[in-house]
Write a protein that holds these residues in place. Sequence first.
Motif, PDB file in Angstrom:
ATOM      1  N   ARG A   1       0.824  -1.205   0.000  1.00  0.00           N
ATOM      2  CA  ARG A   1       0.000   0.000   0.000  1.00  0.00           C
ATOM      3  C   ARG A   1       0.862   1.259   0.000  1.00  0.00           C
ATOM      4  N   ASN A   2       2.024   1.227   0.679  1.00  0.00           N
ATOM      5  CA  ASN A   2       2.912   2.391   0.696  1.00  0.00           C
ATOM      6  C   ASN A   2       3.508   2.668  -0.679  1.00  0.00           C
ATOM      7  N   VAL A   3       3.814   1.595  -1.419  1.00  0.00           N
ATOM      8  CA  VAL A   3       4.385   1.775  -2.755  1.00  0.00           C
ATOM      9  C   VAL A   3       3.361   2.381  -3.704  1.00  0.00           C
ATOM     10  N   GLY A   4       2.097   1.987  -3.563  1.00  0.00           N
ATOM     11  CA  GLY A   4       1.058   2.576  -4.391  1.00  0.00           C
ATOM     12  C   GLY A   4       0.759   1.806  -5.658  1.00  0.00           C
TER      13      GLY A   4
ATOM     14  N   ASN B   1      -2.705  -3.879 -10.231  1.00  0.00           N
ATOM     15  CA  ASN B   1      -1.935  -3.732 -11.468  1.00  0.00           C
ATOM     16  C   ASN B   1      -1.436  -2.299 -11.561  1.00  0.00           C
ATOM     17  N   PRO B   2      -0.130  -2.067 -11.341  1.00  0.00           N
ATOM     18  CA  PRO B   2       0.374  -0.688 -11.329  1.00  0.00           C
ATOM     19  C   PRO B   2       0.221   0.036 -12.664  1.00  0.00           C
ATOM     20  N   THR B   3       0.146  -0.690 -13.767  1.00  0.00           N
ATOM     21  CA  THR B   3       0.017  -0.028 -15.068  1.00  0.00           C
ATOM     22  C   THR B   3      -1.392   0.496 -15.323  1.00  0.00           C
ATOM     23  N   THR B   4      -2.359  -0.014 -14.580  1.00  0.00           N
ATOM     24  CA  THR B   4      -3.736   0.442 -14.768  1.00  0.00           C
ATOM     25  C   THR B   4      -4.276   1.202 -13.554  1.00  0.00           C
ATOM     26  N   THR B   5      -3.549   1.191 -12.451  1.00  0.00           N
ATOM     27  CA  THR B   5      -3.999   1.890 -11.254  1.00  0.00           C
ATOM     28  C   THR B   5      -3.759   3.380 -11.403  1.00  0.00           C
TER      29      THR B   5
ATOM     30  N   ASN C   1      -8.334 -10.291  -0.752  1.00  0.00           N
ATOM     31  CA  ASN C   1      -7.951 -11.103  -1.907  1.00  0.00           C
ATOM     32  C   ASN C   1      -8.413 -10.477  -3.214  1.00  0.00           C
ATOM     33  N   GLU C   2      -9.619  -9.918  -3.215  1.00  0.00           N
ATOM     34  CA  GLU C   2     -10.145  -9.321  -4.446  1.00  0.00           C
ATOM     35  C   GLU C   2      -9.312  -8.106  -4.854  1.00  0.00           C
ATOM     36  N   GLU C   3      -8.923  -7.298  -3.883  1.00  0.00           N
ATOM     37  CA  GLU C   3      -8.111  -6.117  -4.187  1.00  0.00           C
ATOM     38  C   GLU C   3      -6.722  -6.517  -4.675  1.00  0.00           C
TER      39      GLU C   3
ATOM     40  N   GLU D   1      -1.549   8.556 -17.722  1.00  0.00           N
ATOM     41  CA  GLU D   1      -2.787   8.287 -17.005  1.00  0.00           C
ATOM     42  C   GLU D   1      -3.931   7.949 -17.958  1.00  0.00           C
ATOM     43  N   ALA D   2      -3.967   8.626 -19.120  1.00  0.00           N
ATOM     44  CA  ALA D   2      -5.086   8.447 -20.048  1.00  0.00           C
ATOM     45  C   ALA D   2      -4.954   7.193 -20.898  1.00  0.00           C
TER      46      ALA D   2
END
Length: 292
Positions: free
Chosen positions: A69-72, A92-96, A85-87, A145-146
């Motif tokens: 969570r700290n890394v983001g 996925n950092p590329t889509t978050t 588990n669902e979260e 982001e887009a």
Amino acid sequence: MAENKHPAVKKREKISRAQQYTMLEVLGASLVLGTCMVLSLFLIKYIKFNATVIGEKNQAIMDYDQTIRNVGICVDSDRNGRLNNEELELCNPTTTSLARVKDTLRYNILETMAKNEDLETVARQRNENCYDAGGQRIDFNKLYEASTDTAEKQQYLQLSKICSALRVIPDALPAQKNTEALMASLNQIFIVTGWEPERLSPTDDTVDVEIEGVEAIPMNLRVEGSDSTVLAVLNSIERSIREFDIISATVEWTETGLSLNATANAFYMAEQQEIETIKTVKASTKTGSKKK
């Protein structure tokens, strides 16, 4: 014919047998009680040890959860302070989106630091790929982001590092030893100063740096020219975003002005090792547990 025993003798025999039976019963009860006590102590220690192991596992899970969570790279959608588990499956950092992971390391780097005005003031001239056809600087963070394409997002992310204030950080403290890049940086400083170096070379010496995680590249520098030229070179080195630590210097006055011979260190980040914490849990309470 056997003589009948006296009643008193018979009574003593019965008492003796009763005492023997009583002793056997007490002995049997003692064995059962002792066995139960030993088993009870074993079970208590076994339960306590397993509870300790489960507690340490839970703590490790909490630490991993906090790190993620700290890394983001994951979103705590229900904001309950942990990832279910669902979260984790949707992580996925590329889509978050960065807007959903504010105050994390990823957000602070790609948003806060990338747009930091103080870092921008010391940035060098950007690559031509950082500008559009009209000469305006492209905001690759918005494009990142887009975008919904993974490869495209990676490209925008790389360009954001090159074209934003983030590029100042590796300029100031490179992530690896690169002597050629160091010489090129110094050459750029000399070009700005308008002076052509007479001698500039790295050395093979090994330098111990007191700052943990930082290594040094030792080098020799010789500057010879008028007073104003030598001072201009030193001022340019001093204003450089990359740190040059002059260890020793000798200044001589010559017919043409000044002659400076100096030894200096430039710095780069040492190779970072993965940090792994190992905790050993022991059943014995005498030795306890320790971290490595």
